[in-house]
Write an enzyme that holds these catalytic residues in place. Sequence first.
Site, PDB file in Angstrom:
ATOM      1  N   SER A   1       0.819  -1.207   0.000  1.00  0.00           N
ATOM      2  CA  SER A   1       0.000   0.000   0.000  1.00  0.00           C
ATOM      3  C   SER A   1       0.859   1.266   0.000  1.00  0.00           C
ATOM      4  O   SER A   1       1.951   1.296   0.576  1.00  0.00           O
ATOM      5  CB  SER A   1      -0.886   0.018   1.250  1.00  0.00           C
ATOM      6  OG  SER A   1      -1.531   1.266   1.417  1.00  0.00           O
TER       7      SER A   1
ATOM      8  N   TYR B   1      -2.271   5.467  -4.491  1.00  0.00           N
ATOM      9  CA  TYR B   1      -3.307   6.474  -4.279  1.00  0.00           C
ATOM     10  C   TYR B   1      -2.901   7.717  -5.062  1.00  0.00           C
ATOM     11  O   TYR B   1      -1.729   8.109  -5.034  1.00  0.00           O
ATOM     12  CB  TYR B   1      -3.443   6.837  -2.797  1.00  0.00           C
ATOM     13  CG  TYR B   1      -4.149   5.808  -1.955  1.00  0.00           C
ATOM     14  CD1 TYR B   1      -5.422   5.366  -2.289  1.00  0.00           C
ATOM     15  CD2 TYR B   1      -3.550   5.287  -0.816  1.00  0.00           C
ATOM     16  CE1 TYR B   1      -6.079   4.423  -1.517  1.00  0.00           C
ATOM     17  CE2 TYR B   1      -4.195   4.344  -0.036  1.00  0.00           C
ATOM     18  CZ  TYR B   1      -5.456   3.917  -0.387  1.00  0.00           C
ATOM     19  OH  TYR B   1      -6.101   2.980   0.378  1.00  0.00           O
TER      20      TYR B   1
ATOM     21  N   THR C   1      -5.983   2.499  -6.859  1.00  0.00           N
ATOM     22  CA  THR C   1      -7.223   2.497  -6.082  1.00  0.00           C
ATOM     23  C   THR C   1      -8.097   3.671  -6.513  1.00  0.00           C
ATOM     24  O   THR C   1      -7.674   4.825  -6.461  1.00  0.00           O
ATOM     25  CB  THR C   1      -6.932   2.570  -4.579  1.00  0.00           C
ATOM     26  OG1 THR C   1      -6.277   1.359  -4.188  1.00  0.00           O
ATOM     27  CG2 THR C   1      -8.209   2.711  -3.776  1.00  0.00           C
TER      28      THR C   1
ATOM     29  N   LYS D   1      -8.547  -0.894  -8.906  1.00  0.00           N
ATOM     30  CA  LYS D   1      -9.253  -1.481  -7.755  1.00  0.00           C
ATOM     31  C   LYS D   1     -10.329  -0.530  -7.235  1.00  0.00           C
ATOM     32  O   LYS D   1     -10.090   0.675  -7.118  1.00  0.00           O
ATOM     33  CB  LYS D   1      -8.234  -1.777  -6.650  1.00  0.00           C
ATOM     34  CG  LYS D   1      -8.815  -2.373  -5.377  1.00  0.00           C
ATOM     35  CD  LYS D   1      -7.688  -2.687  -4.402  1.00  0.00           C
ATOM     36  CE  LYS D   1      -8.209  -3.236  -3.078  1.00  0.00           C
ATOM     37  NZ  LYS D   1      -8.857  -2.174  -2.273  1.00  0.00           N
TER      38      LYS D   1
ATOM     39  N   HIS E   1     -13.756  -1.567  -0.979  1.00  0.00           N
ATOM     40  CA  HIS E   1     -12.726  -1.164  -0.008  1.00  0.00           C
ATOM     41  C   HIS E   1     -12.956  -1.852   1.338  1.00  0.00           C
ATOM     42  O   HIS E   1     -12.752  -1.270   2.411  1.00  0.00           O
ATOM     43  CB  HIS E   1     -12.706   0.361   0.167  1.00  0.00           C
ATOM     44  CG  HIS E   1     -11.339   0.916   0.401  1.00  0.00           C
ATOM     45  ND1 HIS E   1     -10.559   1.421  -0.600  1.00  0.00           N
ATOM     46  CD2 HIS E   1     -10.591   1.043   1.536  1.00  0.00           C
ATOM     47  CE1 HIS E   1      -9.408   1.848  -0.101  1.00  0.00           C
ATOM     48  NE2 HIS E   1      -9.411   1.618   1.194  1.00  0.00           N
TER      49      HIS E   1
END
Length: 380
Positions: free
Chosen positions: A107, A130, A156, A252, A276
């Site tokens: 992440s 992100y 994401t 995603k 999520h």
Amino acid sequence: MATPLTIADLKKLARRRVPKMFFDYADSGAWTESTYAANESDFSQIKLRQRVMVDMANRTLETTMIGQKVSMPVALAPTGLTGMQHADGEMLAARAAEEFGVPFTLSTMSICSIEDVASATTRPFWFQLYVMRDKDFVLNLINRAKAAGCSALVLTADLQILGQRHKDLRNGLSAPPKFTPRHVWQMATRPFWCLDMLQTKRRNFGNIVGHAKNVTNIASLAAWTHEQFDPRLSWADVAWIKEQWGGPLIIKGILDPEDAKAAVDTGADAIVVSNHGGRQLDGAPSSISMLPKIVDAVGDRIEVHLDGGIRSGQDVLKAVALGAKGTYIGRPFLYGLGAMGKEGVSLALGIIRKEMDITMALCGKRDINDVNSSIIDGRQ
């Protein structure tokens, strides 16, 4: 406790070992948590066809996800604050995934950095991105992921605005943790967790602190994070990201057939049907309930994966039967990590594999690539 046999067993152990604020972070959803609960419960509504007198020998779970060989159709999902479930958590989980032959996804909001995980692994891992307002920082992340040899970028799409997660707000969650009496008490009652954390220098967001402009401590990090998630993120941004990345791209956070069609038009290699983990729009449908609709809409044009609610190998098999080419587990590996470190992640993966293998056999299949909707009981 004897050797854990289920993901639920690992969850119990993790709850006893990890400070409440960090266990709650992994084990919570937005608002009323109705979508979080539905992600799990809707799997139980799907029934399987038992078949007998068929050859169950020489079974295999090997397949591919975005053209990359995997030992079973499972990847470790990108999860923030993983290194607060256990010291150096991302590095430990990545090593466990590598040994098991499944992808690990790091992440953006990890404790261990891209470079930390690269130093702990010998094979490429995936990186989750992100999109922030600071595009120079986004480009820096992409370039660091390329330099580390990451073999896929997971973009994401469903965190332009942060969902309200009541447990995190009540717990005053932060990394590193605050030293209020309540937080000190939570950590003091988890001595083994504290001993491990004292032996690592990684207690902050490793991909951000020291890399983003003017982010050097917890105070500047909090202000930066609050301002940086970009509510203007649109499909037009994907073309820029795809151009900068130049490798396999997975989007995603797709939960609607129309969004799935839009994702196909970007040229992405795969989409992940996901809400999520129930941590964004509470009241949204479960991931598994939307999977067949999205597969029907785009499954012949793009690889479809699923994330959310998987707590067993049976759940993975059901997702594959309904059209998913791959799945992601977040909480199951976090429970394993929190409970037992790297060994716990390996155990979680082993539990998933064994349950999937036995269930596939009892449904009359020997090869995961032959599993389809024929194993689903249509009398539901």
